[in-house]
Each structure stands twice: as structure tokens, then as C-alpha cells.
Design a protein around this motif. Structure first.
Motif, PDB file in Angstrom:
ATOM      1  N   LEU A  32     -43.061 -44.972  -1.669  1.00 47.38           N
ATOM      2  CA  LEU A  32     -41.603 -44.783  -1.772  1.00 47.38           C
ATOM      3  C   LEU A  32     -41.114 -43.872  -2.842  1.00 47.38           C
ATOM      4  CD1 LEU A  32     -41.155 -46.927   0.564  1.00 47.38           C
ATOM      5  CD2 LEU A  32     -39.151 -47.838  -0.635  1.00 47.38           C
ATOM      6  N   ALA A  33     -41.992 -44.174  -3.848  1.00 44.32           N
ATOM      7  CA  ALA A  33     -41.743 -43.035  -5.051  1.00 44.32           C
ATOM      8  C   ALA A  33     -42.156 -41.729  -4.682  1.00 44.32           C
ATOM      9  CB  ALA A  33     -42.203 -43.534  -6.296  1.00 44.32           C
ATOM     10  N   ALA A  34     -43.430 -41.672  -3.813  1.00 41.56           N
ATOM     11  CA  ALA A  34     -44.093 -40.417  -3.428  1.00 41.56           C
ATOM     12  C   ALA A  34     -42.954 -39.686  -2.564  1.00 41.56           C
ATOM     13  CB  ALA A  34     -45.189 -40.700  -2.976  1.00 41.56           C
ATOM     14  N   ILE A  35     -42.530 -40.316  -1.690  1.00 40.46           N
ATOM     15  CA  ILE A  35     -41.513 -39.595  -0.855  1.00 40.46           C
ATOM     16  C   ILE A  35     -40.251 -39.241  -1.507  1.00 40.46           C
ATOM     17  CG2 ILE A  35     -39.765 -40.213   1.138  1.00 40.46           C
ATOM     18  CD1 ILE A  35     -41.635 -42.191   2.285  1.00 40.46           C
ATOM     19  N   GLN A  43     -36.754 -29.759  -1.918  1.00 37.60           N
ATOM     20  CA  GLN A  43     -35.266 -29.850  -1.563  1.00 37.60           C
ATOM     21  C   GLN A  43     -34.754 -28.330  -1.100  1.00 37.60           C
ATOM     22  OE1 GLN A  43     -32.448 -30.570  -4.654  1.00 37.60           O
ATOM     23  NE2 GLN A  43     -34.124 -30.032  -6.327  1.00 37.60           N
ATOM     24  N   TYR A  44     -35.224 -27.465  -1.635  1.00 37.48           N
ATOM     25  CA  TYR A  44     -34.794 -26.020  -1.443  1.00 37.48           C
ATOM     26  C   TYR A  44     -35.233 -25.587   0.138  1.00 37.48           C
ATOM     27  CZ  TYR A  44     -33.521 -26.156  -6.086  1.00 37.48           C
ATOM     28  OH  TYR A  44     -32.682 -26.227  -7.395  1.00 37.48           O
ATOM     29  N   SER A  45     -36.239 -26.022   0.579  1.00 38.07           N
ATOM     30  CA  SER A  45     -36.600 -25.770   1.759  1.00 38.07           C
ATOM     31  C   SER A  45     -35.909 -26.760   2.780  1.00 38.07           C
ATOM     32  CB  SER A  45     -38.422 -25.903   2.002  1.00 38.07           C
ATOM     33  OG  SER A  45     -38.725 -27.219   1.603  1.00 38.07           O
ATOM     34  N   ILE A  46     -35.754 -27.783   2.491  1.00 42.79           N
ATOM     35  CA  ILE A  46     -35.006 -28.864   3.205  1.00 42.79           C
ATOM     36  C   ILE A  46     -33.490 -28.332   3.491  1.00 42.79           C
ATOM     37  CG2 ILE A  46     -33.858 -31.225   3.220  1.00 42.79           C
ATOM     38  CD1 ILE A  46     -36.590 -32.336   1.970  1.00 42.79           C
ATOM     39  N   ALA A 125     -26.105 -36.703  14.417  1.00 44.06           N
ATOM     40  CA  ALA A 125     -26.225 -35.827  13.342  1.00 44.06           C
ATOM     41  C   ALA A 125     -26.179 -36.230  11.934  1.00 44.06           C
ATOM     42  CB  ALA A 125     -24.922 -34.704  13.575  1.00 44.06           C
ATOM     43  N   ARG A 126     -27.280 -37.091  11.882  1.00 43.34           N
ATOM     44  CA  ARG A 126     -27.226 -37.525  10.467  1.00 43.34           C
ATOM     45  C   ARG A 126     -28.701 -37.548   9.915  1.00 43.34           C
ATOM     46  NH1 ARG A 126     -23.661 -42.886   9.471  1.00 43.34           N
ATOM     47  NH2 ARG A 126     -21.685 -42.007   9.669  1.00 43.34           N
ATOM     48  N   PRO A 127     -29.167 -36.329   9.305  1.00 38.32           N
ATOM     49  CA  PRO A 127     -30.488 -36.142   8.890  1.00 38.32           C
ATOM     50  C   PRO A 127     -30.785 -37.194   7.914  1.00 38.32           C
ATOM     51  CG  PRO A 127     -29.141 -34.375   8.168  1.00 38.32           C
ATOM     52  CD  PRO A 127     -28.424 -35.013   9.167  1.00 38.32           C
ATOM     53  N   ASN A 128     -30.039 -37.590   7.084  1.00 37.17           N
ATOM     54  CA  ASN A 128     -30.344 -38.498   6.089  1.00 37.17           C
ATOM     55  C   ASN A 128     -30.587 -39.962   6.717  1.00 37.17           C
ATOM     56  OD1 ASN A 128     -27.031 -39.087   6.865  1.00 37.17           O
ATOM     57  ND2 ASN A 128     -27.650 -41.066   5.866  1.00 37.17           N
ATOM     58  N   VAL A 129     -30.360 -40.237   7.803  1.00 36.56           N
ATOM     59  CA  VAL A 129     -30.657 -41.466   8.555  1.00 36.56           C
ATOM     60  C   VAL A 129     -32.290 -41.420   8.579  1.00 36.56           C
ATOM     61  CG1 VAL A 129     -30.893 -42.727  10.768  1.00 36.56           C
ATOM     62  CG2 VAL A 129     -28.806 -41.753   9.936  1.00 36.56           C
ATOM     63  N   THR A 130     -33.109 -40.129   8.922  1.00 33.53           N
ATOM     64  CA  THR A 130     -34.586 -39.982   9.035  1.00 33.53           C
ATOM     65  C   THR A 130     -35.217 -40.532   7.731  1.00 33.53           C
ATOM     66  OG1 THR A 130     -34.071 -37.925  10.130  1.00 33.53           O
ATOM     67  CG2 THR A 130     -36.159 -38.211   9.208  1.00 33.53           C
ATOM     68  N   LEU A 159     -37.553 -32.831   6.615  1.00 33.02           N
ATOM     69  CA  LEU A 159     -37.777 -33.994   6.260  1.00 33.02           C
ATOM     70  C   LEU A 159     -39.029 -34.655   6.493  1.00 33.02           C
ATOM     71  CD1 LEU A 159     -34.140 -35.140   6.703  1.00 33.02           C
ATOM     72  CD2 LEU A 159     -34.943 -34.614   4.481  1.00 33.02           C
ATOM     73  N   LEU A 160     -39.472 -34.604   7.588  1.00 34.29           N
ATOM     74  CA  LEU A 160     -40.730 -35.279   8.105  1.00 34.29           C
ATOM     75  C   LEU A 160     -41.735 -34.885   7.584  1.00 34.29           C
ATOM     76  CD1 LEU A 160     -41.406 -37.573   9.914  1.00 34.29           C
ATOM     77  CD2 LEU A 160     -42.050 -35.706  11.767  1.00 34.29           C
ATOM     78  N   LYS A 161     -41.761 -33.221   7.286  1.00 36.08           N
ATOM     79  CA  LYS A 161     -42.983 -32.643   6.446  1.00 36.08           C
ATOM     80  C   LYS A 161     -43.044 -33.400   5.268  1.00 36.08           C
ATOM     81  CE  LYS A 161     -44.737 -28.119   5.188  1.00 36.08           C
ATOM     82  NZ  LYS A 161     -44.453 -26.608   5.297  1.00 36.08           N
ATOM     83  N   SER A 162     -41.937 -33.381   4.326  1.00 33.80           N
ATOM     84  CA  SER A 162     -41.993 -34.200   3.156  1.00 33.80           C
ATOM     85  C   SER A 162     -42.584 -35.650   3.131  1.00 33.80           C
ATOM     86  CB  SER A 162     -40.673 -34.091   2.622  1.00 33.80           C
ATOM     87  OG  SER A 162     -40.288 -32.897   2.231  1.00 33.80           O
ATOM     88  N   ILE A 163     -42.163 -36.103   4.220  1.00 37.13           N
ATOM     89  CA  ILE A 163     -42.414 -37.642   4.333  1.00 37.13           C
ATOM     90  C   ILE A 163     -44.085 -37.728   4.776  1.00 37.13           C
ATOM     91  CG2 ILE A 163     -42.403 -39.805   5.846  1.00 37.13           C
ATOM     92  CD1 ILE A 163     -39.338 -38.983   6.072  1.00 37.13           C
ATOM     93  N   HIS A 164     -44.541 -37.016   5.386  1.00 31.09           N
ATOM     94  CA  HIS A 164     -45.812 -37.127   5.866  1.00 31.09           C
ATOM     95  C   HIS A 164     -46.592 -36.417   4.692  1.00 31.09           C
ATOM     96  CE1 HIS A 164     -45.673 -36.657  10.546  1.00 31.09           C
ATOM     97  NE2 HIS A 164     -45.289 -37.739   9.876  1.00 31.09           N
ATOM     98  N   ALA A 165     -46.262 -35.540   3.847  1.00 32.06           N
ATOM     99  CA  ALA A 165     -46.981 -35.407   2.623  1.00 32.06           C
ATOM    100  C   ALA A 165     -47.221 -36.379   1.608  1.00 32.06           C
ATOM    101  CB  ALA A 165     -46.437 -34.164   1.801  1.00 32.06           C
TER     102      ALA A 165
END
Length: 417
Positions: A32-35, A43-46, A125-130, A159-165
Motif C-alpha cells: 500500500l505504501a508503494a501504491i 501525479q502529473y501524468s495522472i 465518474a469517480r476515478p478515486n474509487v479505483t 491510475l492502474l498503471k501506477s498500481i501495477h508498477a
């Protein structure tokens, strides 16, 4: 593997969930800390991806409530990351022993919390939910298949790209969190049939989506998130404090499910309360839809239509109705509520207790705003949804709502007689 993309996602999610089973709290919190760190790094690409979604949504004429839900900026990403920190600080419920007893035959019987397995979540329409779902699912050892709305497509991909990383950085399979990133509605129907791999489905959207899921899903469905929320001002309320609570519940963030939709006022204090409420609502550009008894006390208000008290406004509109007493308020709420959040303002504890006992909503408040029905406010960290049904989970669904349990029997080579 199969050529069917949804079946392939389901199979991969199931396998990934097995990889999560052996993780301890320290490993989960490190993930979770890594996410969190990856989201801040990206953040800027997101935000740039979100800007594409916002531009397309504006061009399509999306309602202001939907645009507000869709927006991501530095402040909202910081808040998302703060929620991740909160979840990191929460105990891991997996492995918790719920009860233990020694049977007369010497067999030790206990119940222990375990992950549900694979979650399917459909939202708009809630990307934060991801991020919320990914974090809560991973903390509880669950995999997740997500299907956001088409208006969030670029944001969710980023967001998913960051989570996968982050998953890869912890040597975990990226299939633990997957996104259906096609707007094809047929894929929603396909997800509803994926009961072989998806253990629980959570729809977060309008009444139409909920009805579709209840009718067609083959797996258990947790419904909620539609809030027709009420506040009742009793004659024994501290009238000088009413306006502040109404403004907070209605105006602080009117586009969310725990915002106030209908204000009910005891007839004996309506002449004192309603002009003060109207002045505050005019100041905040809120349109009032009033019952016939309230209209003379609210110059400029609109007459409430036949269906207005059944609306989740998700914007700057407020229904107002005068009722005879607490029983009138209870009757109205029972007839029109979505059983999300209701509040009573009163210093008469007998009246408060009558209200508490009679109202079956997921959250009931005394002298407090309905805006508190939220996973963060409840100390749950982020939330997957606000459940308004009565089985398994109610209200904001945090970590424990994403677990089930299994029975453990510890014997000494016991046989049943």
C-alpha cells in the motif's frame, strides 16, 4: 487460458488472489505504501490523463455533479494518498479469530476471518474509487476486477498503471487489480455472469445499474450508494444551531450520496426555522422544492412535484416538508428514503430514541450532519461502497466488509459418534 477476455481476466484474478493469501500485514502495508508513493510520483501524468476525461465530459455536456465526481487534482490526489495512509494504519482483519469454543467432545471450534477472493466493482465518474477499491482489496488479500465508466477511461488507465508498477515492485502479480477498459456495455453483462471467478459484485452507480446487477448477476451483489437522505428538525431542537447543520449537510459537497436531500420540520417550529433556512439556501444558490404547508413560509421556493421527494438531487436542490411530529417524519422517511442516512435534531432523548428505533437506514444520526456517512469519517480508511442492504454489510464498507470467515476444528484424532 481462454480466448474470452472476461474469462481470462477472471482466471487471472483467481490465480492472483491465491498469491495474496500468504501475505502478512507487513507485506500488505508495504504494498500500500508503494501504491501511495507511485501515485505521488505519477501525479502529473495522472492529472493530465484526467484533464482529457474532463475535456471530453465537458464537450458531452455532463452534469455538474458528474464533473465534480470526475475531477482529479493535486489536492484530491493528496487526499487519496492520505486515505491510503489511514488504511495502512488499520489492523489487518484477515486471520482474526472471531470466536472459539471447546465442545463437550473435546473438539476446539473457532471462526477465522479470510478474504472473499475476487471482487467485481462497477462504478461511474469517480476515478478515486479505483484507488479506494484496490487499496482495500489488497489490504484484505482480495483481487479485484474493476469496470469504471467510459468518462473515467483515461484517468483509470493512468491510475492502474501506477498500481501495477507498485505491485511489480513488491513482486506481486499485476492481475491482482485489473480494469475492464473498454466502454462496451456487453462486457458489463459478461462480468455479471463470471460467478465462477468473482465472489462478490459491488455496483456503484444509479438505480438502473443496481437493478441490472440484481436481475442478472449470478454472484452475490452488494447494493447501495444511492442516498435520499433526510434531516428532521424537531420542536425540541436548538433552533439557533439548525441552519449550520443544514448548510453543512446540503452545501459542503452536494454531489455525493450522503448530502441532504429533504429537510423535514416540525410544524410547531416551522415559522421560526424555515425563513432562516431559506436565507442560507439563497446565499448558497440552493433551489428549494417545498410542500404546500411550507411554501407560504418560503417566498421564492418552488412547489414540490409528485416525485420530488423521491429524488437524490446530487446538486443544489433541497426538498422541504412540514410534518406534524416525529411520527410524521418517520412516516415520510419510510415512504421515500433509500435507507442510506437520516438525522434528527432534538434535545428530547425520548423523541431521539423513538426516531432511532423506527428508522432502518444504514446510518442514523442525532444532532449531526448526514455528511459523516463515509469510510474515512468512520475511521475505516477508504470505502468500497456504502451498503444500504441488510445482509453481510451495512453503511460504509471498509476492511472487515471485504472478508468472510471459515470454521476451524482442531481435534485429537476425533471421530464422530
Amino acid at each position: 487460458m481462454t480466448d474470452n477476455p472476461l474469462l481470462a481476466m477472471g482466471q487471472a484474478a483467481r490465480e492472483a488472489s491465491f498469491s495474496l493469501l500468504g501475505l502478512g500485514r507487513r507485506q500488505k502495508d508495504a504494498l500500500l505504501a508503494a501504491i501511495r508513493d507511485q501515485l505521488l510520483n505519477d501525479q502529473y501524468s495522472i492529472i493530465a490523463a484526467n484533464a482529457i476525461d474532463m475535456a471530453e465530459a465537458n464537450a458531452q455536456g455532463l452534469a455538474p455533479a458528474m464533473l465534480d465526481r470526475l475531477l482529479l487534482n493535486e489536492q484530491r490526489l493528496a487526499a487519496i494518498c492520505a486515505d491510503i495512509d489511514t488504511v495502512i494504519g488499520l489492523p489487518d482483519p484477515v486471520g482474526e479469530e472471531l470466536e472459539s469454543r471447546l465442545l463437550a467432545n473435546g473438539l476446539r471450534l473457532s471462526r477465522r476471518r479470510i478474504p472473499l477472493g475476487v471482487l467485481g466493482v462497477i462504478y461511474e465518474a469517480r476515478p478515486n474509487v479505483t484507488v479506494d477499491i484496490a487499496v482495500l482489496a489488497l489490504k484484505t488479500g482480495n483481487a479485484a476486477i474493476l469496470r469504471g465508466g467510459k468518462e473515467t477511461l483515461h484517468s483509470n488507465r493512468a491510475l492502474l498503471k501506477s498500481i501495477h508498477a507498485a505491485l511489480l515492485s513488491q513482486n506481486l502479480p499485476i492481475e491482482a487489480v485489473q480494469l475492464i477498459d473498454s466502454p462496451d456495455r456487453a462486457l458489463v453483462t459478461a462480468l455479471l455472469q463470471l460467478d465462477q471467478y468473482v465472489d462478490m459484485l459491488i455496483p456503484r452507480g444509479g438505480a438502473g445499474l443496481h437493478q441490472l446487477c440484481k436481475e442478472q448477476a449470478r454472484m452475490p451483489v452488494i447494493t447501495g450508494g444511492i442516498g435520499i437522505c433526510h434531516m428532521f428538525v424537531d420542536k425540541a431542537a436548538q433552533l439557533d444551531k439548525v441552519v449550520e447543520l443544514v448548510v453543512n449537510a446540503k452545501v459542503q459537497r452536494p454531489t455525493v450520496c450522503n448530502a441532504l436531500d429533504t429537510l423535514l420540520v416540525h410544524a410547531e417550529v416551522a415559522e421560526q426555522v424555515l425563513p432562516l433556512v431559506q436565507a442560507a439556501m439563497v446565499e448558497h444558490s440552493v433551489t428549494i422544492k417545498a410542500c404546500p404547508q411550507a411554501l407560504p413560509l418560503l417566498p421564492g421556493a418552488q412547489a414540490a412535484g409528485a416525485d420530488d421527494f423521491d429524488q437524490e438531487w446530487l446538486g443544489l436542490t433541497l426538498g422541504v416538508k412540514v410534518v406534524a411530529d416525529v411520527n410524521g417524519a418517520i412516516d415520510h422517511i419510510r415512504a421515500h428514503s433509500s435507507e442510506h442516512s437520516e438525522s434528527i435534531l432534538t434535545d428530547d432523548m425520548a423523541t431521539a430514541n423513538r426516531f432511532i428505533a423506527a428508522i432502518n437506514s444504514a446510518a442514523v444520526y442525532v444532532n449531526a450532519s448526514t455528511r459523516f456517512t463515509d469510510g474515512s469519517e468512520f475511521g475505516l480508511g477508504a470505502e468500497v461502497a456504502v451498503s444500504t442492504q441488510k445482509l453481510h454489510a451495512r453503511g460504509p464498507m471498509g476492511l472487515t466488509a471485504l472478508t468472510t470467515y471459515k470454521w476451524l476444528g482442531l481435534g485429537d484424532y476425533h471421530t464422530r459418534s
